[in-house]
Design a protein around this motif. Structure first.
Motif, PDB file in Angstrom:
ATOM      1  N   CYS A  87       0.856  -1.173   0.000  1.00 59.32           N
ATOM      2  CA  CYS A  87       0.000   0.000   0.000  1.00 59.32           C
ATOM      3  C   CYS A  87       0.898   1.230   0.000  1.00 59.32           C
ATOM      4  N   ARG A  88       0.934   1.908  -1.145  1.00 61.54           N
ATOM      5  CA  ARG A  88       1.811   3.071  -1.332  1.00 61.54           C
ATOM      6  C   ARG A  88       1.047   4.359  -1.077  1.00 61.54           C
ATOM      7  N   GLY A  89       1.768   5.406  -0.803  1.00 60.48           N
ATOM      8  CA  GLY A  89       1.127   6.703  -0.602  1.00 60.48           C
ATOM      9  C   GLY A  89       0.680   6.895   0.829  1.00 60.48           C
ATOM     10  N   GLU A  90      -0.072   7.989   1.046  1.00 69.43           N
ATOM     11  CA  GLU A  90      -0.485   8.363   2.396  1.00 69.43           C
ATOM     12  C   GLU A  90      -1.868   7.848   2.772  1.00 69.43           C
ATOM     13  N   THR A  91      -2.607   7.329   1.804  1.00 69.74           N
ATOM     14  CA  THR A  91      -3.967   6.856   2.043  1.00 69.74           C
ATOM     15  C   THR A  91      -3.982   5.343   2.206  1.00 69.74           C
ATOM     16  N   ALA A  92      -4.813   4.857   3.116  1.00 70.19           N
ATOM     17  CA  ALA A  92      -4.989   3.405   3.267  1.00 70.19           C
ATOM     18  C   ALA A  92      -5.547   2.821   1.977  1.00 70.19           C
ATOM     19  N   CYS A  93      -5.268   1.555   1.725  1.00 71.95           N
ATOM     20  CA  CYS A  93      -5.788   0.857   0.554  1.00 71.95           C
ATOM     21  C   CYS A  93      -6.994   0.016   0.971  1.00 71.95           C
ATOM     22  N   LEU A  94      -8.063   0.121   0.202  1.00 72.06           N
ATOM     23  CA  LEU A  94      -9.269  -0.649   0.454  1.00 72.06           C
ATOM     24  C   LEU A  94      -9.479  -1.576  -0.734  1.00 72.06           C
ATOM     25  N   LEU A  95      -9.617  -2.880  -0.449  1.00 75.04           N
ATOM     26  CA  LEU A  95      -9.768  -3.886  -1.496  1.00 75.04           C
ATOM     27  C   LEU A  95     -11.048  -4.674  -1.278  1.00 75.04           C
ATOM     28  N   TYR A  96     -11.714  -5.009  -2.374  1.00 80.06           N
ATOM     29  CA  TYR A  96     -12.846  -5.928  -2.325  1.00 80.06           C
ATOM     30  C   TYR A  96     -12.335  -7.278  -2.817  1.00 80.06           C
ATOM     31  N   VAL A  97     -12.557  -8.339  -2.040  1.00 81.54           N
ATOM     32  CA  VAL A  97     -12.099  -9.679  -2.395  1.00 81.54           C
ATOM     33  C   VAL A  97     -13.310 -10.596  -2.541  1.00 81.54           C
ATOM     34  N   SER A  98     -13.438 -11.212  -3.712  1.00 79.72           N
ATOM     35  CA  SER A  98     -14.460 -12.227  -3.960  1.00 79.72           C
ATOM     36  C   SER A  98     -13.715 -13.541  -4.160  1.00 79.72           C
ATOM     37  N   ALA A  99     -14.077 -14.564  -3.399  1.00 78.82           N
ATOM     38  CA  ALA A  99     -13.322 -15.818  -3.462  1.00 78.82           C
ATOM     39  C   ALA A  99     -14.233 -17.023  -3.296  1.00 78.82           C
ATOM     40  N   VAL A 100     -13.734 -18.137  -3.767  1.00 84.48           N
ATOM     41  CA  VAL A 100     -14.317 -19.439  -3.456  1.00 84.48           C
ATOM     42  C   VAL A 100     -13.266 -20.108  -2.577  1.00 84.48           C
ATOM     43  N   GLY A 101     -13.552 -20.220  -1.294  1.00 88.26           N
ATOM     44  CA  GLY A 101     -12.572 -20.733  -0.344  1.00 88.26           C
ATOM     45  C   GLY A 101     -12.024 -19.612   0.523  1.00 88.26           C
ATOM     46  N   LYS A 102     -11.147 -19.983   1.420  1.00 91.22           N
ATOM     47  CA  LYS A 102     -10.584 -19.050   2.393  1.00 91.22           C
ATOM     48  C   LYS A 102      -9.301 -18.431   1.864  1.00 91.22           C
ATOM     49  N   HIS A 103      -9.118 -17.133   2.094  1.00 90.99           N
ATOM     50  CA  HIS A 103      -7.871 -16.467   1.745  1.00 90.99           C
ATOM     51  C   HIS A 103      -7.168 -16.019   3.015  1.00 90.99           C
ATOM     52  N   ALA A 104      -5.861 -15.788   2.940  1.00 91.08           N
ATOM     53  CA  ALA A 104      -5.072 -15.427   4.117  1.00 91.08           C
ATOM     54  C   ALA A 104      -4.175 -14.249   3.793  1.00 91.08           C
ATOM     55  N   LEU A 105      -4.075 -13.301   4.722  1.00 88.60           N
ATOM     56  CA  LEU A 105      -3.225 -12.124   4.567  1.00 88.60           C
ATOM     57  C   LEU A 105      -2.152 -12.143   5.648  1.00 88.60           C
ATOM     58  N   THR A 106      -0.896 -11.971   5.240  1.00 83.99           N
ATOM     59  CA  THR A 106       0.212 -11.883   6.197  1.00 83.99           C
ATOM     60  C   THR A 106       1.098 -10.710   5.813  1.00 83.99           C
ATOM     61  N   SER A 107       1.599 -10.008   6.808  1.00 86.66           N
ATOM     62  CA  SER A 107       2.485  -8.869   6.526  1.00 86.66           C
ATOM     63  C   SER A 107       3.933  -9.329   6.557  1.00 86.66           C
ATOM     64  N   ARG A 108       4.795  -8.522   5.963  1.00 82.36           N
ATOM     65  CA  ARG A 108       6.235  -8.832   5.917  1.00 82.36           C
ATOM     66  C   ARG A 108       6.964  -7.998   6.927  1.00 82.36           C
TER      67      ARG A 108
END
Length: 108
Positions: A87-108
């Protein structure tokens, strides 16, 4: 909004519809704070992601050079995949995710 834990760099999730379980269709919002860097791992079936807000950087193992995704841009995968997000810049990033199954988010 639900926090995804300190290990995820302040990212948040909002469950919109469906069930985020194996084989189930679902929709969620992901909010990534400015400066966030991490990986979104998709399910074995299908995942589609739309940038709603912010300046998102995206790359995969197949595309070593990342691309900038402005609001309205999208990416997706069929089959298990890992997407590197920034996520670049000064504004937060907002994402819409459509999936079949579970997704996972991890930070670095």
């Amino acid at each position: 909004w639900i926090g995804t834990g300190e290990k995820n760099g302040g990212a948040q999730i909002a469950f919109l519809w469906g069930r985020p379980e194996a084989g189930q269709r679902n929709g969620t919002f992901l909010k990534l704070p400015s400066g966030f860097e991490g990986d979104l791992r998709g399910p074995a079936a299908r995942m589609r992601v739309v940038t709603i807000q912010g300046a998102l950087g995206h790359r995969t193992a197949q595309s070593a050079a990342g691309v900038a995704l402005a609001p309205g841009s999208y990416f997706g995968s069929k089959g298990a995949a890992s997407h590197r997000l920034t996520c670049r810049g000064e504004t937060a990033c907002l994402l819409y995710v459509s999936a079949v199954g579970k997704h996972a988010l991890t930070s670095r």
